[in-house]
Design a protein around this motif. Structure first.
Motif, PDB file in Angstrom:
ATOM      1  N   ALA A  54      -0.054  -1.204   0.022  1.00 44.79           N
ATOM      2  CA  ALA A  54      -0.068  -0.189  -0.361  1.00 44.79           C
ATOM      3  C   ALA A  54       0.467   1.075   0.760  1.00 44.79           C
ATOM      4  N   ASP A  55       0.695   2.297  -1.191  1.00 42.43           N
ATOM      5  CA  ASP A  55       1.004   3.291  -1.373  1.00 42.43           C
ATOM      6  C   ASP A  55       0.274   4.724  -0.182  1.00 42.43           C
ATOM      7  N   VAL A  56      -1.047   3.861   0.069  1.00 41.37           N
ATOM      8  CA  VAL A  56      -2.640   4.582   0.322  1.00 41.37           C
ATOM      9  C   VAL A  56      -3.181   3.264   1.338  1.00 41.37           C
ATOM     10  N   TRP A  57      -3.552   3.330   2.811  1.00 38.48           N
ATOM     11  CA  TRP A  57      -3.883   3.317   3.298  1.00 38.48           C
ATOM     12  C   TRP A  57      -4.662   3.547   3.849  1.00 38.48           C
ATOM     13  N   LEU A  58      -6.473   3.121   3.760  1.00 38.78           N
ATOM     14  CA  LEU A  58      -7.816   3.489   3.610  1.00 38.78           C
ATOM     15  C   LEU A  58      -7.788   3.129   5.156  1.00 38.78           C
ATOM     16  N   ASP A  59      -8.531   3.581   6.187  1.00 43.01           N
ATOM     17  CA  ASP A  59      -9.027   2.226   6.916  1.00 43.01           C
ATOM     18  C   ASP A  59     -10.748   3.205   6.820  1.00 43.01           C
ATOM     19  N   ASN A  60     -11.133   1.922   6.591  1.00 45.20           N
ATOM     20  CA  ASN A  60     -12.798   2.188   6.483  1.00 45.20           C
ATOM     21  C   ASN A  60     -13.736   1.116   8.072  1.00 45.20           C
ATOM     22  N   ASP A  61     -13.771   1.362   9.061  1.00 47.99           N
ATOM     23  CA  ASP A  61     -14.769   0.663   9.511  1.00 47.99           C
ATOM     24  C   ASP A  61     -15.305   1.962  10.050  1.00 47.99           C
ATOM     25  N   GLY A  62     -15.518   3.298   9.465  1.00 49.02           N
ATOM     26  CA  GLY A  62     -16.606   4.377  10.587  1.00 49.02           C
ATOM     27  C   GLY A  62     -18.017   3.953   9.146  1.00 49.02           C
ATOM     28  N   SER A  63     -18.174   5.435   9.480  1.00 43.22           N
ATOM     29  CA  SER A  63     -19.458   5.462   8.413  1.00 43.22           C
ATOM     30  C   SER A  63     -18.706   5.844   7.004  1.00 43.22           C
ATOM     31  N   THR A  64     -19.952   5.742   5.986  1.00 40.64           N
ATOM     32  CA  THR A  64     -20.013   6.302   4.389  1.00 40.64           C
ATOM     33  C   THR A  64     -19.336   7.640   4.264  1.00 40.64           C
ATOM     34  N   SER A  65     -20.071   8.529   4.968  1.00 37.93           N
ATOM     35  CA  SER A  65     -18.910   9.856   4.839  1.00 37.93           C
ATOM     36  C   SER A  65     -17.723  10.054   5.758  1.00 37.93           C
ATOM     37  N   GLN A  66     -17.836   9.266   6.831  1.00 39.71           N
ATOM     38  CA  GLN A  66     -16.302   9.944   6.874  1.00 39.71           C
ATOM     39  C   GLN A  66     -15.282   8.812   5.786  1.00 39.71           C
ATOM     40  N   THR A  67     -15.808   7.832   4.833  1.00 39.49           N
ATOM     41  CA  THR A  67     -15.004   6.897   3.933  1.00 39.49           C
ATOM     42  C   THR A  67     -14.950   8.191   2.736  1.00 39.49           C
ATOM     43  N   ARG A  68     -16.366   8.741   2.066  1.00 40.81           N
ATOM     44  CA  ARG A  68     -16.180   9.749   0.961  1.00 40.81           C
ATOM     45  C   ARG A  68     -15.283  10.643   1.600  1.00 40.81           C
ATOM     46  N   ALA A  69     -15.464  11.165   2.778  1.00 41.70           N
ATOM     47  CA  ALA A  69     -14.636  12.458   3.600  1.00 41.70           C
ATOM     48  C   ALA A  69     -13.066  11.939   2.991  1.00 41.70           C
ATOM     49  N   ALA A  70     -12.555  11.172   3.398  1.00 38.82           N
ATOM     50  CA  ALA A  70     -10.962  10.690   3.099  1.00 38.82           C
ATOM     51  C   ALA A  70     -10.912  10.722   1.958  1.00 38.82           C
ATOM     52  N   VAL A  71     -11.892   9.991   1.284  1.00 38.51           N
ATOM     53  CA  VAL A  71     -11.422   9.715  -0.483  1.00 38.51           C
ATOM     54  C   VAL A  71     -11.339  11.213  -1.276  1.00 38.51           C
ATOM     55  N   ASP A  72     -12.190  11.964  -0.434  1.00 38.43           N
ATOM     56  CA  ASP A  72     -12.041  13.832  -0.935  1.00 38.43           C
ATOM     57  C   ASP A  72     -10.940  14.446  -0.644  1.00 38.43           C
ATOM     58  N   LEU A  73     -10.230  13.825   0.974  1.00 40.73           N
ATOM     59  CA  LEU A  73      -8.800  14.738   0.993  1.00 40.73           C
ATOM     60  C   LEU A  73      -8.217  14.107   0.099  1.00 40.73           C
ATOM     61  N   LEU A  74      -7.861  12.366  -0.454  1.00 40.44           N
ATOM     62  CA  LEU A  74      -7.021  11.684  -1.075  1.00 40.44           C
ATOM     63  C   LEU A  74      -7.074  12.100  -2.201  1.00 40.44           C
ATOM     64  N   TRP A  75      -7.678  12.803  -2.853  1.00 39.32           N
ATOM     65  CA  TRP A  75      -7.989  13.168  -4.083  1.00 39.32           C
ATOM     66  C   TRP A  75      -7.152  14.411  -4.681  1.00 39.32           C
ATOM     67  N   THR A  76      -7.500  15.704  -3.283  1.00 44.92           N
ATOM     68  CA  THR A  76      -7.371  17.051  -3.720  1.00 44.92           C
ATOM     69  C   THR A  76      -5.823  17.027  -3.136  1.00 44.92           C
ATOM     70  N   SER A  77      -5.079  16.518  -2.058  1.00 39.55           N
ATOM     71  CA  SER A  77      -4.438  16.775  -1.668  1.00 39.55           C
ATOM     72  C   SER A  77      -2.940  15.377  -2.809  1.00 39.55           C
ATOM     73  N   ARG A  78      -3.184  14.574  -2.692  1.00 41.23           N
ATOM     74  CA  ARG A  78      -2.697  13.609  -3.754  1.00 41.23           C
ATOM     75  C   ARG A  78      -2.922  13.558  -4.993  1.00 41.23           C
ATOM     76  N   ILE A  79      -3.586  13.028  -5.539  1.00 45.46           N
ATOM     77  CA  ILE A  79      -4.363  12.208  -6.717  1.00 45.46           C
ATOM     78  C   ILE A  79      -4.013  12.877  -7.479  1.00 45.46           C
ATOM     79  N   GLU A  80      -5.261  14.882  -7.242  1.00 41.73           N
ATOM     80  CA  GLU A  80      -4.518  14.981  -8.452  1.00 41.73           C
ATOM     81  C   GLU A  80      -2.927  15.856  -8.572  1.00 41.73           C
ATOM     82  N   PRO A  81      -3.399  16.597  -8.196  1.00 45.79           N
ATOM     83  CA  PRO A  81      -1.674  17.054  -7.752  1.00 45.79           C
ATOM     84  C   PRO A  81      -0.637  16.180  -8.954  1.00 45.79           C
ATOM     85  N   PHE A  82      -0.294  14.684  -8.030  1.00 46.69           N
ATOM     86  CA  PHE A  82       0.044  13.678  -8.215  1.00 46.69           C
ATOM     87  C   PHE A  82      -0.645  13.202 -10.694  1.00 46.69           C
TER      88      PHE A  82
END
Length: 331
Positions: free
Chosen positions: A169-197
């Motif tokens: 794993a380059d990125v480890w996403l914990d998904n024990d919580g709610s769907t909204s928490q997971t979506r927020a984590a994906v959004d952060l990953l997208w803006t801070s790493r995926i889009e710039p990459f």
């Protein structure tokens, strides 16, 4: 084109992550869906399965009996290998077709459940692993798929271990919580790493990460370096005769030594011409060349004499790559 490998164990919530990435603009290549397509009624894939395993693998409607097939290959390694021989090449061919149709600057997410098990991590610029605790996964699958606890735990046990997934794993996403928490984590990953990459890869731009002060020894640096080396070897597979070695070097490679958290790698090649030839494929691999203007140079912490410097385009994984000619002062 930024290629992301997305994986996770059964019940981890990978589909939730894939759905959000698609909403954000990623092109999703779903390995499970393609695997179903290539053995649909009327395909040569289904015909080969029947030849290999018999009509007992067909339903009354002439479709693949997935429960029967799954039960067989779960218990029989030879049968599983034979099924893979039938399905995997067809999935690979269909994947190539989809990639050819995608825009050159697309962010492509390959949703691959068995990415770790099949040793596919090196084929992607970034590997995202979705994880959830086993108890959470059991609860989800009993609720959503009406599986028994015994069946769920057997499936989990048959898949890659958490340690193996963490190593990939380059990125480890914990998904024990709610769907909204997971979506927020994906959004952060997208803006801070995926889009710039993706931007850096598209524009052939190194990620300009600030040099940090030396930090304590981190044994995970060797694992990270190993992932990058495997990725480089995969991308440079057609240039084997021009490559002498790819190594983890510098302070981050020395056990017990504190160092800035910027990995240093060295690619030794047979000639200056080879170093030039590898510029484009290294850029495609996510390591564009660093060009410096006088008085604005940003030297590495441990400059390698006579080397061509390439730097990771991934803002979340600082790394310098020195390309040196065998026998030169820097090699």
């Amino acid at each position: 084109m930024l290629r992301i490998g997305l994986t996770g164990g059964i019940g981890a919530g990978k589909s939730t992550v894939a759905k959000r990435l698609a909403e954000l603009g990623a092109v999703i290549v779903d390995a499970d869906r393609l695997a179903r397509e290539v053995v649909a009624p009327g395909t040569d894939g289904l015909a080969e399965i029947v030849t290999a395993f018999g009509d007992r693998m067909l339903t009354a409607e002439g479709t693949l009996d997935r429960p029967a097939m799954g039960e067989l290959v779960f218990a029989d390694a030879a049968a599983r290998a034979r099924l893979n021989e039938i399905v995997h090449p067809r999935v690979a061919a269909r994947t190539a077709e989809l990639l050819a149709q995608a825009a050159p600057d697309a962010i492509v997410v390959h949703d691959v459940p068995l990415l770790v098990e099949n040793g596919l991590a090196a084929g992607y610029h970034l590997v995202v692993v979705v994880h959830a605790d086993e108890a959470v996964r059991v609860q989800r699958l009993r609720r959503d798929r009406a599986m028994t606890e015994e069946a769920v735990r057997a499936r989990i046990a048959s898949q890659a271990t958490e340690a193996a997934r963490r190593a990939a794993a380059d990125v480890w996403l914990d998904n024990d919580g709610s769907t909204s928490q997971t979506r927020a984590a994906v959004d952060l990953l997208w803006t801070s790493r995926i889009e710039p990459f993706a931007h850096n890869l598209r524009t052939n731009t190194p990620a300009m990460t600030a040099r940090s002060a030396a930090t304590g020894f981190d044994p995970n640096r060797a694992v990270r370096a190993g992932r990058l080396i495997a990725r480089l070897r995969s991308e440079l597979g057609g240039y084997d005769e021009q490559i002498v070695a790819i190594e983890h070097v510098g302070a981050t490679s020395v056990p017990g030594v504190a160092a800035p958290d910027v990995l240093e790698l060295m690619l030794t090649v047979v000639s200056a011409e080879a170093a030039e030839n590898l510029t484009a494929p290294l850029s495609s691999a996510g390591f564009p060349p660093v060009t410096r203007e006088p008085d604005t140079a940003e030297p590495s912490e441990s400059e390698v004499s006579g080397a061509r410097l390439h730097r990771s385009a991934d803002p979340g994984a600082p790394a310098d790559l020195y390309v040196v000619v065998a026998g030169s002062a820097g090699s």
